[in-house]
Design a protein around this motif. Structure first.
Motif, short mmCIF file in Angstrom:
data_model
loop_
_atom_site.label_atom_id
_atom_site.label_comp_id
_atom_site.label_asym_id
_atom_site.label_seq_id
_atom_site.Cartn_x
_atom_site.Cartn_y
_atom_site.Cartn_z
N LEU A 234 0.83 -1.20 0.00
CA LEU A 234 0.00 0.00 0.00
C LEU A 234 0.87 1.25 0.00
O LEU A 234 0.58 2.22 -0.72
CB LEU A 234 -0.91 -0.01 1.24
N ALA A 235 1.93 1.24 0.78
CA ALA A 235 2.78 2.42 0.89
C ALA A 235 3.63 2.65 -0.35
O ALA A 235 4.07 3.78 -0.58
CB ALA A 235 3.68 2.29 2.12
N LEU A 236 3.88 1.64 -1.15
CA LEU A 236 4.76 1.77 -2.31
C LEU A 236 4.01 1.82 -3.64
O LEU A 236 4.60 2.17 -4.67
CB LEU A 236 5.77 0.63 -2.33
N ALA A 237 2.73 1.47 -3.65
CA ALA A 237 1.98 1.42 -4.90
C ALA A 237 1.80 2.83 -5.48
O ALA A 237 1.54 3.78 -4.74
CB ALA A 237 0.62 0.77 -4.67
N SER A 238 1.91 2.94 -6.79
CA SER A 238 1.77 4.23 -7.45
C SER A 238 0.37 4.46 -8.01
O SER A 238 0.08 5.51 -8.56
CB SER A 238 2.80 4.35 -8.58
N GLY A 239 -0.50 3.46 -7.90
CA GLY A 239 -1.86 3.58 -8.41
C GLY A 239 -2.56 2.23 -8.37
O GLY A 239 -2.01 1.24 -7.86
#
Length: 581
Positions: A234-239
Protein backbone atom coordinates in the motif's frame (compact mmCIF):
# COMPACT_ATOMS: atom_id res chain seq x y z
CA UNK A 1 5.33 15.91 25.24
CA UNK A 2 1.93 15.43 26.85
CA UNK A 3 -1.30 15.66 24.89
CA UNK A 4 -4.07 18.13 25.36
CA UNK A 5 -7.18 16.40 26.63
CA UNK A 6 -10.83 17.10 25.98
CA UNK A 7 -12.11 19.10 23.01
CA UNK A 8 -13.05 22.62 23.97
CA UNK A 9 -11.30 22.52 27.36
CA UNK A 10 -8.59 25.02 28.12
CA UNK A 11 -6.24 24.56 31.07
CA UNK A 12 -4.77 27.01 33.56
CA UNK A 13 -2.09 26.49 36.16
CA UNK A 14 -2.86 27.10 39.82
CA UNK A 15 -0.26 26.29 42.45
CA UNK A 16 1.48 23.65 40.37
CA UNK A 17 -1.77 21.92 39.38
CA UNK A 18 -3.24 22.17 35.92
CA UNK A 19 -7.00 22.76 35.99
CA UNK A 20 -9.56 22.76 33.21
CA UNK A 21 -11.44 26.05 33.20
CA UNK A 22 -14.17 25.44 30.60
CA UNK A 23 -15.92 22.34 31.88
CA UNK A 24 -17.58 22.12 35.27
CA UNK A 25 -17.29 18.34 35.51
CA UNK A 26 -13.68 18.10 34.37
CA UNK A 27 -11.33 16.47 36.92
CA UNK A 28 -9.80 19.71 38.21
CA UNK A 29 -7.75 17.92 40.85
CA UNK A 30 -5.83 15.80 38.36
CA UNK A 31 -2.10 16.52 38.25
CA UNK A 32 -0.89 16.21 34.67
CA UNK A 33 2.60 15.14 33.62
CA UNK A 34 3.02 17.91 31.05
CA UNK A 35 1.06 21.14 30.59
CA UNK A 36 -1.78 20.67 28.11
CA UNK A 37 -2.61 23.37 25.59
CA UNK A 38 -6.03 24.56 24.46
CA UNK A 39 -7.36 22.51 21.61
CA UNK A 40 -7.41 24.13 18.20
CA UNK A 41 -10.73 24.78 16.49
CA UNK A 42 -10.83 22.57 13.41
CA UNK A 43 -11.84 23.92 10.01
CA UNK A 44 -14.13 22.03 7.63
CA UNK A 45 -12.03 19.77 5.45
CA UNK A 46 -13.24 21.66 2.36
CA UNK A 47 -11.41 24.75 3.68
CA UNK A 48 -8.18 22.76 4.00
CA UNK A 49 -8.62 21.37 0.49
CA UNK A 50 -9.11 24.90 -0.85
CA UNK A 51 -5.62 25.81 0.40
CA UNK A 52 -4.33 23.27 -2.13
CA UNK A 53 -6.75 24.47 -4.85
CA UNK A 54 -8.68 21.21 -4.64
CA UNK A 55 -12.34 21.16 -5.57
CA UNK A 56 -15.00 19.20 -3.72
CA UNK A 57 -15.33 16.67 -6.54
CA UNK A 58 -11.66 15.72 -5.97
CA UNK A 59 -12.46 14.66 -2.40
CA UNK A 60 -14.27 11.76 -0.76
CA UNK A 61 -15.28 13.30 2.60
CA UNK A 62 -15.04 11.12 5.70
CA UNK A 63 -16.92 13.19 8.25
CA UNK A 64 -16.39 16.95 8.61
CA UNK A 65 -12.64 16.95 9.25
CA UNK A 66 -11.11 14.29 6.98
CA UNK A 67 -11.33 13.30 3.35
CA UNK A 68 -9.93 10.77 0.94
CA UNK A 69 -8.05 12.30 -1.99
CA UNK A 70 -9.14 10.93 -5.35
CA UNK A 71 -6.37 9.55 -7.55
CA UNK A 72 -7.64 11.62 -10.47
CA UNK A 73 -5.92 14.61 -8.85
CA UNK A 74 -2.68 13.30 -10.32
CA UNK A 75 -4.16 13.52 -13.83
CA UNK A 76 -4.48 17.31 -13.55
CA UNK A 77 -1.62 19.75 -14.26
CA UNK A 78 0.73 20.21 -11.27
CA UNK A 79 -0.14 23.22 -9.11
CA UNK A 80 3.44 23.68 -7.83
CA UNK A 81 7.01 22.54 -8.44
CA UNK A 82 7.19 20.58 -5.22
CA UNK A 83 10.38 19.92 -3.28
CA UNK A 84 10.58 17.13 -0.73
CA UNK A 85 12.18 17.60 2.68
CA UNK A 86 12.92 14.32 4.49
CA UNK A 87 12.65 14.56 8.28
CA UNK A 88 14.72 12.02 10.19
CA UNK A 89 16.54 11.92 13.53
CA UNK A 90 19.49 10.86 15.62
CA UNK A 91 19.17 7.46 17.29
CA UNK A 92 16.08 8.01 19.46
CA UNK A 93 15.41 7.49 23.11
CA UNK A 94 12.43 5.32 24.03
CA UNK A 95 10.14 8.38 24.09
CA UNK A 96 11.29 9.63 20.69
CA UNK A 97 12.90 12.96 19.84
CA UNK A 98 9.90 14.74 18.33
CA UNK A 99 10.17 14.14 14.58
CA UNK A 100 6.42 14.46 14.15
CA UNK A 101 6.24 17.71 16.13
CA UNK A 102 9.17 19.03 14.07
CA UNK A 103 7.63 17.92 10.77
CA UNK A 104 4.29 19.56 11.56
CA UNK A 105 5.84 22.69 13.08
CA UNK A 106 8.11 23.14 10.06
CA UNK A 107 5.14 22.81 7.71
CA UNK A 108 3.24 25.44 9.69
CA UNK A 109 6.25 27.76 9.63
CA UNK A 110 6.52 27.47 5.84
CA UNK A 111 2.82 28.30 5.56
CA UNK A 112 3.30 31.35 7.80
CA UNK A 113 6.02 32.49 5.39
CA UNK A 114 3.52 32.40 2.53
CA UNK A 115 4.74 29.16 1.01
CA UNK A 116 2.41 26.35 0.05
CA UNK A 117 3.43 23.42 2.22
CA UNK A 118 1.98 20.06 3.24
CA UNK A 119 3.18 17.48 5.74
CA UNK A 120 3.15 13.79 4.76
CA UNK A 121 2.95 11.38 7.71
CA UNK A 122 2.32 7.70 8.34
CA UNK A 123 -0.89 6.51 9.93
CA UNK A 124 -0.44 5.43 13.56
CA UNK A 125 -0.55 1.75 14.45
CA UNK A 126 -2.72 0.62 17.33
CA UNK A 127 0.27 -1.36 18.63
CA UNK A 128 2.23 1.68 19.89
CA UNK A 129 -0.98 3.60 20.70
CA UNK A 130 -1.80 0.99 23.35
CA UNK A 131 1.83 0.02 23.94
CA UNK A 132 4.81 2.19 24.84
CA UNK A 133 4.76 5.43 22.89
CA UNK A 134 1.07 6.25 22.73
CA UNK A 135 -0.22 8.24 19.76
CA UNK A 136 1.73 9.45 16.74
CA UNK A 137 0.02 12.70 15.80
CA UNK A 138 2.45 15.28 17.15
CA UNK A 139 1.76 17.35 20.23
CA UNK A 140 1.02 20.79 21.61
CA UNK A 141 0.70 23.42 18.89
CA UNK A 142 2.25 21.13 16.29
CA UNK A 143 -0.19 18.27 15.94
CA UNK A 144 -2.61 16.86 13.39
CA UNK A 145 -6.32 16.77 14.05
CA UNK A 146 -8.62 15.10 14.92
CA UNK A 147 -5.87 13.35 16.85
CA UNK A 148 -7.95 10.71 18.67
CA UNK A 149 -9.58 9.57 15.46
CA UNK A 150 -6.27 9.49 13.59
CA UNK A 151 -4.64 7.49 16.40
CA UNK A 152 -7.47 4.96 16.53
CA UNK A 153 -9.57 3.73 13.60
CA UNK A 154 -9.17 6.85 11.41
CA UNK A 155 -10.55 6.03 7.93
CA UNK A 156 -10.17 2.27 8.31
CA UNK A 157 -7.02 1.84 6.20
CA UNK A 158 -5.27 -0.36 8.78
CA UNK A 159 -8.36 -2.53 9.07
CA UNK A 160 -8.49 -2.91 5.28
CA UNK A 161 -4.85 -4.00 5.20
CA UNK A 162 -5.47 -6.47 8.03
CA UNK A 163 -8.53 -7.91 6.27
CA UNK A 164 -6.81 -8.22 2.88
CA UNK A 165 -3.77 -9.89 4.42
CA UNK A 166 -5.86 -12.39 6.40
CA UNK A 167 -8.15 -13.09 3.45
CA UNK A 168 -5.08 -14.21 1.50
CA UNK A 169 -4.07 -16.44 4.43
CA UNK A 170 -7.58 -17.94 4.54
CA UNK A 171 -7.60 -18.58 0.78
CA UNK A 172 -4.22 -20.28 1.10
CA UNK A 173 -5.42 -22.60 3.87
CA UNK A 174 -8.64 -23.28 1.99
CA UNK A 175 -6.60 -24.30 -1.04
CA UNK A 176 -4.60 -26.73 1.09
CA UNK A 177 -7.80 -28.13 2.60
CA UNK A 178 -9.51 -28.67 -0.74
CA UNK A 179 -6.89 -30.84 -2.40
CA UNK A 180 -3.83 -28.60 -2.85
CA UNK A 181 -3.94 -28.52 -6.67
CA UNK A 182 -0.88 -26.28 -6.78
CA UNK A 183 1.24 -28.84 -4.95
CA UNK A 184 2.16 -26.49 -2.10
CA UNK A 185 4.57 -27.94 0.44
CA UNK A 186 2.80 -27.26 3.79
CA UNK A 187 6.18 -26.97 5.50
CA UNK A 188 7.09 -24.13 3.12
CA UNK A 189 4.13 -21.84 3.69
CA UNK A 190 5.62 -18.41 4.43
CA UNK A 191 2.51 -16.23 4.65
CA UNK A 192 1.54 -15.47 8.29
CA UNK A 193 -1.57 -13.79 9.60
CA UNK A 194 -1.66 -10.25 10.93
CA UNK A 195 -3.18 -8.21 13.75
CA UNK A 196 -2.71 -4.54 14.68
CA UNK A 197 -2.11 -5.22 18.37
CA UNK A 198 1.12 -5.89 20.28
CA UNK A 199 0.70 -9.57 21.23
CA UNK A 200 3.86 -11.61 21.81
CA UNK A 201 1.86 -14.82 22.40
CA UNK A 202 0.96 -14.93 18.70
CA UNK A 203 4.48 -14.76 17.29
CA UNK A 204 4.53 -18.52 16.72
CA UNK A 205 1.24 -20.45 16.59
CA UNK A 206 -0.14 -23.75 15.33
CA UNK A 207 -3.23 -23.56 13.14
CA UNK A 208 -5.70 -26.23 12.11
CA UNK A 209 -6.08 -27.95 15.47
CA UNK A 210 -9.29 -29.84 16.21
CA UNK A 211 -9.57 -32.38 13.41
CA UNK A 212 -9.61 -32.68 9.63
CA UNK A 213 -12.55 -30.29 9.11
CA UNK A 214 -10.56 -27.42 10.65
CA UNK A 215 -7.91 -27.39 7.96
CA UNK A 216 -4.35 -28.69 7.79
CA UNK A 217 -2.30 -28.55 10.96
CA UNK A 218 0.79 -26.44 10.44
CA UNK A 219 3.07 -24.05 12.27
CA UNK A 220 2.51 -20.40 11.47
CA UNK A 221 2.72 -16.97 13.09
CA UNK A 222 1.19 -13.53 13.35
CA UNK A 223 2.91 -10.23 12.50
CA UNK A 224 1.72 -6.77 13.45
CA UNK A 225 -0.18 -5.05 10.63
CA UNK A 226 2.52 -2.41 10.20
CA UNK A 227 4.92 -5.26 9.31
CA UNK A 228 2.52 -6.87 6.79
CA UNK A 229 3.74 -6.98 3.23
CA UNK A 230 0.30 -5.71 2.23
CA UNK A 231 1.02 -2.54 4.25
CA UNK A 232 4.36 -2.13 2.49
CA UNK A 233 2.62 -2.62 -0.85
CA UNK A 234 0.00 0.00 0.00
CA UNK A 235 2.78 2.42 0.89
CA UNK A 236 4.76 1.77 -2.31
CA UNK A 237 1.98 1.42 -4.90
CA UNK A 238 1.77 4.23 -7.45
CA UNK A 239 -1.86 3.58 -8.41
CA UNK A 240 -4.54 0.93 -8.85
CA UNK A 241 -2.75 -0.99 -11.59
CA UNK A 242 0.48 -1.02 -9.61
CA UNK A 243 -1.37 -2.13 -6.46
CA UNK A 244 -2.91 -5.03 -8.42
CA UNK A 245 0.45 -6.05 -9.85
CA UNK A 246 2.19 -5.92 -6.47
CA UNK A 247 -0.53 -7.89 -4.69
CA UNK A 248 -0.32 -10.56 -7.35
CA UNK A 249 3.45 -10.87 -6.86
CA UNK A 250 3.21 -11.75 -3.15
CA UNK A 251 4.94 -15.10 -2.57
CA UNK A 252 2.91 -17.06 -0.02
CA UNK A 253 4.51 -20.51 -0.23
CA UNK A 254 6.72 -22.86 -2.25
CA UNK A 255 6.09 -26.22 -3.87
CA UNK A 256 8.16 -29.27 -3.02
CA UNK A 257 10.32 -28.39 -6.05
CA UNK A 258 10.94 -24.90 -4.71
CA UNK A 259 8.66 -23.06 -7.15
CA UNK A 260 7.14 -19.89 -5.66
CA UNK A 261 3.36 -19.80 -5.23
CA UNK A 262 1.95 -16.29 -5.53
CA UNK A 263 -1.27 -14.59 -4.50
CA UNK A 264 -2.27 -14.50 -8.16
CA UNK A 265 -2.00 -18.31 -8.30
CA UNK A 266 -4.65 -18.49 -5.57
CA UNK A 267 -7.00 -16.12 -7.47
CA UNK A 268 -6.83 -13.82 -4.45
CA UNK A 269 -5.97 -10.48 -6.02
CA UNK A 270 -9.45 -9.37 -7.08
CA UNK A 271 -10.96 -9.76 -3.63
CA UNK A 272 -7.93 -8.11 -2.03
CA UNK A 273 -8.34 -5.16 -4.41
CA UNK A 274 -11.98 -4.84 -3.34
CA UNK A 275 -10.93 -4.61 0.31
CA UNK A 276 -8.17 -2.13 -0.50
CA UNK A 277 -10.08 0.19 -2.85
CA UNK A 278 -10.64 2.98 -0.31
CA UNK A 279 -7.42 2.35 1.62
CA UNK A 280 -5.44 3.19 -1.54
CA UNK A 281 -6.67 6.80 -1.41
CA UNK A 282 -4.52 9.14 0.75
CA UNK A 283 -6.16 10.94 3.68
CA UNK A 284 -6.33 14.73 3.98
CA UNK A 285 -6.56 16.26 7.46
CA UNK A 286 -5.20 19.43 9.10
CA UNK A 287 -2.65 20.61 11.61
CA UNK A 288 -3.42 22.67 14.70
CA UNK A 289 -2.81 25.82 12.64
CA UNK A 290 -4.89 24.68 9.68
CA UNK A 291 -2.04 23.57 7.42
CA UNK A 292 -2.79 20.63 5.09
CA UNK A 293 -1.62 17.20 6.20
CA UNK A 294 -1.70 14.03 4.11
CA UNK A 295 -1.59 10.92 6.29
CA UNK A 296 -1.41 7.55 4.56
CA UNK A 297 -0.10 4.02 5.19
CA UNK A 298 1.90 2.97 8.23
CA UNK A 299 4.89 0.66 7.73
CA UNK A 300 7.22 0.58 10.74
CA UNK A 301 10.78 1.76 10.08
CA UNK A 302 12.51 -0.82 12.27
CA UNK A 303 10.87 -3.82 10.57
CA UNK A 304 9.62 -2.31 7.29
CA UNK A 305 10.50 0.75 5.19
CA UNK A 306 8.95 3.33 7.51
CA UNK A 307 7.54 6.30 5.63
CA UNK A 308 4.27 7.65 4.25
CA UNK A 309 2.88 6.31 1.01
CA UNK A 310 4.32 7.10 -2.40
CA UNK A 311 0.85 8.36 -3.35
CA UNK A 312 0.76 10.75 -0.38
CA UNK A 313 4.17 12.09 -1.30
CA UNK A 314 3.29 12.35 -4.99
CA UNK A 315 0.08 14.25 -4.30
CA UNK A 316 1.98 16.59 -2.02
CA UNK A 317 4.61 17.22 -4.67
CA UNK A 318 1.81 17.77 -7.20
CA UNK A 319 0.00 20.32 -5.04
CA UNK A 320 2.56 22.12 -2.86
CA UNK A 321 5.89 23.94 -2.98
CA UNK A 322 7.24 21.87 -0.07
CA UNK A 323 6.36 18.38 1.11
CA UNK A 324 7.66 17.66 4.60
CA UNK A 325 7.92 13.88 4.68
CA UNK A 326 8.74 12.10 7.94
CA UNK A 327 10.77 8.88 8.02
CA UNK A 328 10.61 6.68 11.11
CA UNK A 329 13.20 6.38 13.90
CA UNK A 330 16.83 7.35 13.27
CA UNK A 331 18.46 8.07 9.93
CA UNK A 332 19.95 4.56 9.90
CA UNK A 333 16.39 3.19 9.56
CA UNK A 334 13.73 5.43 8.03
CA UNK A 335 16.08 7.66 6.04
CA UNK A 336 18.24 4.75 4.84
CA UNK A 337 15.18 2.84 3.66
CA UNK A 338 13.72 5.90 1.98
CA UNK A 339 16.92 6.63 0.10
CA UNK A 340 17.77 3.02 -0.78
CA UNK A 341 14.27 1.57 -1.30
CA UNK A 342 11.57 4.23 -1.74
CA UNK A 343 13.54 6.81 -3.73
CA UNK A 344 14.66 4.40 -6.48
CA UNK A 345 11.13 2.94 -6.74
CA UNK A 346 9.28 6.27 -6.76
CA UNK A 347 11.73 8.78 -8.20
CA UNK A 348 11.09 11.09 -5.21
CA UNK A 349 14.44 12.71 -4.44
CA UNK A 350 14.72 14.79 -1.25
CA UNK A 351 15.94 18.34 -1.74
CA UNK A 352 17.08 18.42 1.91
CA UNK A 353 17.01 16.37 5.09
CA UNK A 354 16.18 17.60 8.59
CA UNK A 355 17.97 15.68 11.34
CA UNK A 356 16.04 16.06 14.60
CA UNK A 357 18.09 16.06 17.80
CA UNK A 358 17.35 16.86 21.43
CA UNK A 359 19.48 17.65 24.45
CA UNK A 360 17.87 14.63 26.11
CA UNK A 361 18.86 12.38 23.22
CA UNK A 362 22.41 13.78 23.03
CA UNK A 363 23.19 13.53 26.74
CA UNK A 364 23.91 9.80 26.85
CA UNK A 365 25.58 7.85 29.68
CA UNK A 366 28.47 5.64 28.49
CA UNK A 367 27.66 2.02 27.58
CA UNK A 368 27.39 -0.17 30.67
CA UNK A 369 27.26 2.77 33.08
CA UNK A 370 24.83 2.65 36.06
CA UNK A 371 21.40 4.14 35.38
CA UNK A 372 22.01 7.18 37.57
CA UNK A 373 25.23 8.13 35.74
CA UNK A 374 24.88 11.69 34.39
CA UNK A 375 24.88 11.80 30.62
CA UNK A 376 27.53 13.64 28.67
CA UNK A 377 27.49 14.99 25.13
CA UNK A 378 30.48 12.89 24.03
CA UNK A 379 28.50 9.78 23.13
CA UNK A 380 25.54 11.71 21.75
CA UNK A 381 27.67 13.94 19.56
CA UNK A 382 29.36 10.86 18.07
CA UNK A 383 25.90 9.62 17.12
CA UNK A 384 24.90 12.99 15.66
CA UNK A 385 28.12 13.19 13.67
CA UNK A 386 27.60 9.71 12.21
CA UNK A 387 24.06 10.49 11.09
CA UNK A 388 25.17 13.75 9.49
CA UNK A 389 28.00 11.93 7.70
CA UNK A 390 25.60 9.24 6.50
CA UNK A 391 23.16 11.73 5.00
CA UNK A 392 26.05 13.45 3.26
CA UNK A 393 27.12 10.05 1.91
CA UNK A 394 23.80 9.85 0.07
CA UNK A 395 24.34 13.41 -1.16
CA UNK A 396 21.45 15.01 0.74
CA UNK A 397 21.93 18.51 2.23
CA UNK A 398 21.40 18.34 6.02
CA UNK A 399 19.91 20.78 8.52
CA UNK A 400 19.89 19.88 12.23
CA UNK A 401 16.70 20.73 14.10
CA UNK A 402 17.23 20.94 17.86
CA UNK A 403 13.79 20.20 19.29
CA UNK A 404 13.48 22.25 22.47
CA UNK A 405 12.06 20.65 25.62
CA UNK A 406 10.94 22.67 28.70
CA UNK A 407 13.83 21.46 30.87
CA UNK A 408 16.57 22.29 28.35
CA UNK A 409 19.05 24.87 29.63
CA UNK A 410 20.38 27.70 27.52
CA UNK A 411 23.92 26.44 28.11
CA UNK A 412 23.08 22.95 26.80
CA UNK A 413 21.33 24.34 23.74
CA UNK A 414 24.29 26.62 23.05
CA UNK A 415 26.65 23.63 23.35
CA UNK A 416 24.65 21.69 20.75
CA UNK A 417 24.49 24.65 18.38
CA UNK A 418 28.25 25.24 18.72
CA UNK A 419 28.93 21.59 17.93
CA UNK A 420 26.80 21.81 14.78
CA UNK A 421 28.64 24.95 13.72
CA UNK A 422 31.99 23.18 14.19
CA UNK A 423 30.63 20.27 12.16
CA UNK A 424 29.74 22.64 9.35
CA UNK A 425 26.05 21.80 9.35
CA UNK A 426 23.32 24.46 9.59
CA UNK A 427 21.18 24.13 12.70
CA UNK A 428 18.20 25.79 14.31
CA UNK A 429 16.42 25.48 17.65
CA UNK A 430 12.77 24.66 17.18
CA UNK A 431 9.92 25.16 19.63
CA UNK A 432 7.00 23.69 17.74
CA UNK A 433 5.28 22.29 20.81
CA UNK A 434 4.61 25.58 22.60
CA UNK A 435 4.86 28.03 19.68
CA UNK A 436 3.72 26.09 16.62
CA UNK A 437 4.89 27.52 13.33
CA UNK A 438 6.19 30.69 15.00
CA UNK A 439 8.67 28.56 16.91
CA UNK A 440 10.04 26.99 13.72
CA UNK A 441 10.64 30.02 11.48
CA UNK A 442 14.42 29.92 11.83
CA UNK A 443 14.43 26.22 10.90
CA UNK A 444 12.18 26.98 7.91
CA UNK A 445 14.64 29.60 6.64
CA UNK A 446 17.56 27.20 6.85
CA UNK A 447 15.61 24.34 5.24
CA UNK A 448 14.52 26.53 2.32
CA UNK A 449 18.10 27.70 1.80
CA UNK A 450 19.37 24.10 1.79
CA UNK A 451 16.61 22.90 -0.53
CA UNK A 452 17.10 25.75 -2.99
CA UNK A 453 20.83 25.02 -3.21
CA UNK A 454 20.46 21.24 -3.50
CA UNK A 455 21.65 19.18 -6.45
CA UNK A 456 19.17 16.27 -6.79
CA UNK A 457 21.27 14.52 -9.41
CA UNK A 458 23.93 13.90 -6.75
CA UNK A 459 21.56 12.06 -4.40
CA UNK A 460 22.17 8.32 -4.88
CA UNK A 461 21.52 5.06 -3.00
CA UNK A 462 24.55 3.48 -1.35
CA UNK A 463 24.37 0.41 -3.62
CA UNK A 464 23.13 -0.45 -7.11
CA UNK A 465 20.57 -3.08 -8.16
CA UNK A 466 23.41 -5.21 -9.55
CA UNK A 467 25.06 -5.49 -6.12
CA UNK A 468 24.52 -9.04 -4.76
CA UNK A 469 22.02 -9.30 -1.91
CA UNK A 470 24.63 -10.24 0.70
CA UNK A 471 26.82 -7.35 -0.35
CA UNK A 472 23.88 -4.94 -0.14
CA UNK A 473 23.48 -5.93 3.51
CA UNK A 474 27.23 -5.60 4.07
CA UNK A 475 27.27 -2.15 2.44
CA UNK A 476 24.49 -0.78 4.65
CA UNK A 477 26.03 -2.37 7.75
CA UNK A 478 29.56 -1.08 7.19
CA UNK A 479 28.92 2.26 5.50
CA UNK A 480 25.78 3.39 7.36
CA UNK A 481 25.78 1.52 10.67
CA UNK A 482 29.58 1.54 11.15
CA UNK A 483 29.94 -2.24 11.54
CA UNK A 484 33.20 -4.05 10.88
CA UNK A 485 31.33 -6.69 8.91
CA UNK A 486 28.30 -8.99 8.83
CA UNK A 487 27.77 -12.48 10.22
CA UNK A 488 25.15 -14.38 8.24
CA UNK A 489 23.52 -17.31 10.01
CA UNK A 490 23.26 -20.35 7.69
CA UNK A 491 19.48 -20.06 7.30
CA UNK A 492 19.83 -16.39 6.33
CA UNK A 493 22.61 -17.07 3.83
CA UNK A 494 20.66 -19.95 2.29
CA UNK A 495 17.55 -17.78 2.00
CA UNK A 496 19.44 -14.97 0.26
CA UNK A 497 20.95 -17.46 -2.19
CA UNK A 498 17.50 -18.92 -2.85
CA UNK A 499 16.03 -15.50 -3.60
CA UNK A 500 18.92 -14.74 -5.94
CA UNK A 501 18.44 -18.05 -7.78
CA UNK A 502 14.73 -17.28 -8.16
CA UNK A 503 15.54 -13.98 -9.89
CA UNK A 504 15.11 -11.54 -7.00
CA UNK A 505 18.76 -10.59 -6.56
CA UNK A 506 18.17 -7.13 -8.03
CA UNK A 507 15.83 -6.08 -5.22
CA UNK A 508 16.96 -3.71 -2.45
CA UNK A 509 17.32 -4.98 1.12
CA UNK A 510 15.19 -3.85 4.05
CA UNK A 511 17.10 -4.55 7.25
CA UNK A 512 14.99 -5.14 10.35
CA UNK A 513 17.07 -3.74 13.20
CA UNK A 514 16.69 -2.22 16.64
CA UNK A 515 15.95 1.50 16.59
CA UNK A 516 17.85 2.16 19.81
CA UNK A 517 21.37 1.80 18.44
CA UNK A 518 23.26 2.13 15.19
CA UNK A 519 24.28 -1.45 15.91
CA UNK A 520 22.03 -4.50 16.31
CA UNK A 521 22.49 -4.30 20.09
CA UNK A 522 20.11 -1.75 21.67
CA UNK A 523 22.50 -1.28 24.61
CA UNK A 524 25.31 0.19 22.48
CA UNK A 525 24.86 3.99 22.28
CA UNK A 526 26.65 6.61 20.21
CA UNK A 527 28.55 5.38 17.17
CA UNK A 528 29.78 1.91 18.21
CA UNK A 529 32.95 0.44 16.77
CA UNK A 530 34.39 -3.08 16.76
CA UNK A 531 31.14 -4.99 16.20
CA UNK A 532 29.56 -7.10 13.47
CA UNK A 533 25.93 -7.13 12.36
CA UNK A 534 24.34 -10.57 12.78
CA UNK A 535 21.67 -11.50 10.22
CA UNK A 536 19.55 -14.30 11.63
CA UNK A 537 16.99 -14.81 8.86
CA UNK A 538 15.76 -13.37 5.58
CA UNK A 539 12.41 -13.27 3.84
CA UNK A 540 11.12 -12.22 0.45
CA UNK A 541 8.61 -9.40 -0.04
CA UNK A 542 8.30 -9.73 -3.80
CA UNK A 543 5.14 -7.60 -4.04
CA UNK A 544 6.66 -4.78 -2.00
CA UNK A 545 9.83 -5.14 -4.02
CA UNK A 546 12.46 -5.80 -1.37
CA UNK A 547 14.17 -8.55 0.60
CA UNK A 548 13.94 -8.37 4.39
CA UNK A 549 17.08 -9.23 6.39
CA UNK A 550 16.39 -9.64 10.11
CA UNK A 551 19.21 -8.71 12.47
CA UNK A 552 19.70 -9.39 16.15
CA UNK A 553 16.60 -10.24 18.17
CA UNK A 554 14.11 -8.23 16.11
CA UNK A 555 10.53 -9.47 16.20
CA UNK A 556 7.82 -8.76 13.61
CA UNK A 557 5.22 -8.86 16.40
CA UNK A 558 5.99 -6.59 19.38
CA UNK A 559 4.79 -7.32 22.91
CA UNK A 560 3.15 -5.17 25.55
CA UNK A 561 5.23 -3.91 28.47
CA UNK A 562 4.41 -4.26 32.14
CA UNK A 563 2.65 -0.88 32.23
CA UNK A 564 1.44 -0.18 28.69
CA UNK A 565 -0.36 2.92 27.52
CA UNK A 566 -3.51 0.77 27.39
CA UNK A 567 -3.68 1.06 31.19
CA UNK A 568 -4.06 4.84 30.94
CA UNK A 569 -6.60 5.20 28.13
CA UNK A 570 -10.25 5.66 29.02
CA UNK A 571 -13.43 7.61 28.33
CA UNK A 572 -14.55 10.31 30.75
CA UNK A 573 -18.25 10.74 31.65
CA UNK A 574 -18.73 13.04 28.64
CA UNK A 575 -17.42 10.42 26.24
CA UNK A 576 -14.10 12.23 25.75
CA UNK A 577 -10.94 10.15 25.39
CA UNK A 578 -8.41 10.72 28.18
CA UNK A 579 -4.84 9.42 28.42
CA UNK A 580 -4.04 9.70 24.71
CA UNK A 581 -0.39 10.68 24.40
Amino acid sequence: MGRRTGEGRAAVREGGVWRYDESGDAPSHRRLRNPPLPRAIMLPISDIAAKLDLSEDQLEPVGRHAAKLRLEILDTPPKASGKMVLVTAITPTTAGEGKTVTSIGLTQALCLQGRRAVVALREPSLGPVFGLKGGATGSGRSAVEPHERINLHFTGDFHAVTAAHNLLAALLDAHLHHGNALGIDPTQVVWPRTLDVNDRALRRVVTGLGGRLNGPIRESGVVITAASEVMAILALASGRDDLRRRLGEIVVAYTAKGTPVRASDLTAVGSMMVLMQDALLPNLVQTTEGAPAIIHAGPFANIAHGTSSVLAQRMGLHLADYVINEAGFGADLGAEKFLDIVMPASGHVPAAAVLVATVKGLRVPPAGAPKDTPGSFDVGFANLDKHVANLRTWGVPVVVAVNRFPNDTDDDLATVMAHCEALGVPAAIGDGYFKGGEGMLDLADKVVAAAEASQPEKVKPVYTPDTPLEMKVVTVATVIYGADGVVFRPEARNALKRFTDLGYGHLPVCIAKTQYSLSDNPKLPGAPRGWALTVTEASLSAGAGFVVAVSGDMMLMPGLGKSPQAHRLDLDPDGQIVGMM
